[in-house]
Design an enzyme around this catalytic site. Structure first.
Site, mmCIF file in Angstrom:
data_model
loop_
_atom_site.group_PDB
_atom_site.id
_atom_site.type_symbol
_atom_site.label_atom_id
_atom_site.label_comp_id
_atom_site.label_asym_id
_atom_site.label_seq_id
_atom_site.Cartn_x
_atom_site.Cartn_y
_atom_site.Cartn_z
ATOM 1 C CE1 TYR A 158 -3.684 2.558 0.726
ATOM 2 C CE2 TYR A 158 -2.164 3.390 2.390
ATOM 3 C CZ TYR A 158 -3.302 3.547 1.623
ATOM 4 O OH TYR A 158 -4.061 4.689 1.738
ATOM 5 C CE LYS A 162 -3.360 5.235 -1.718
ATOM 6 N NZ LYS A 162 -4.442 5.718 -2.633
#
Length: 238
Positions: A158, A162
């Site tokens: 994750y 990002k």
């Protein structure tokens, strides 16, 4: 102006729904992007105003193509849809965790953005807001930060997705600058959503995070582009 239009992906719940609601309150016609028809329609009814359901699965090319064909003009695109598959560090992760995460958080942003560029180019003030995360800041990941523990490597899929989204934000901003686009990334803060349900105890109201996205959607022509901001307007280090 009451003829402004916006699309928010993943808008049937969480921060996306709040962004859509706040844009509708600003007088926008808001396309509520949702891959689930039932959940999307309920969100539209709850948002009110001129909210409209746009069935959109950001990981499905056919769905993106069909959705883009329904939108002739767009002033604001908010790439909000995102997932977190696991909290494991890279040494313990399966590569499939990275593939699934990047499919939604990175590759889908490219495909959705490109599909709606023609509609955005019909706007006199096109804006793109990418919902990133403070955990995607490499500076905050390697230096002491009150929100995130440095050096533990958890949620690597994750967090790295990002960071990649932040890079895409810069590249789109550079590419589209001469056409008047403003392309920025937002760290909405730790909010009580499906990704971080425990944030409710810390007062993480998703409506507060949504305010930052709306602020970037309403940027004046002299506003910044290719930047990374916290929900309260404070610049976030890359």
């Amino acid at each position: 102006m009451n003829d402004r239009t916006a699309l928010v992906t993943g808008a049937n719940k969480g921060i996306g729904k709040h962004i859509a609601s706040q844009l509708a309150a600003e007088g926008f016609t808001v396309y509520v992007g949702s891959r689930d028809v039932g959940r999307g329609q309920r969100a539209v009814e709850e948002i009110g105003g001129d909210a409209r359901l746009l069935v959109l699965d950001v990981t499905d090319t056919d769905s993106i193509t069909k959705a883009a064909a329904q939108v002739d003009h767009l002033d604001v695109l908010v790439n909000n849809a995102g997932i977190s598959v696991s909290l494991t560090p890279p040494a313990e992760a399966d590569a499939e965790e990275f593939r699934r995460t990047y499919e939604t958080n990175v590759f889908a942003v490219v495909e959705v953005t490109n599909a709606f560029l023609a509609a955005l180019r019909r706007s006199p003030h096109p804006r793109i807001v990418n919902i990133s995360s403070g955990t995607g800041s490499l500076t905050w990941s390697t230096n002491p930060n009150p929100q995130f523990t440095p050096g533990n490597g958890r949620a690597a899929a994750y967090r790295s997705s990002k960071a990649a989204l932040n890079a895409l934000t810069v590249f789109y901003a550079q590419t589209l600058a001469e056409e008047g686009f403003k392309v920025n990334a937002l760290a909405p803060g730790v909010r009580a959503t499906d990704l971080t349900p425990g944030a409710a105890a810390a007062g993480g109201d998703p409506a507060d995070g949504a305010q930052g996205a709306v602020r970037l959607a309403l940027l004046p022509d002299e506003g910044p582009t290719g930047a990374f901001f916290s929900w309260d307007g404070t610049p976030v280090p890359w």
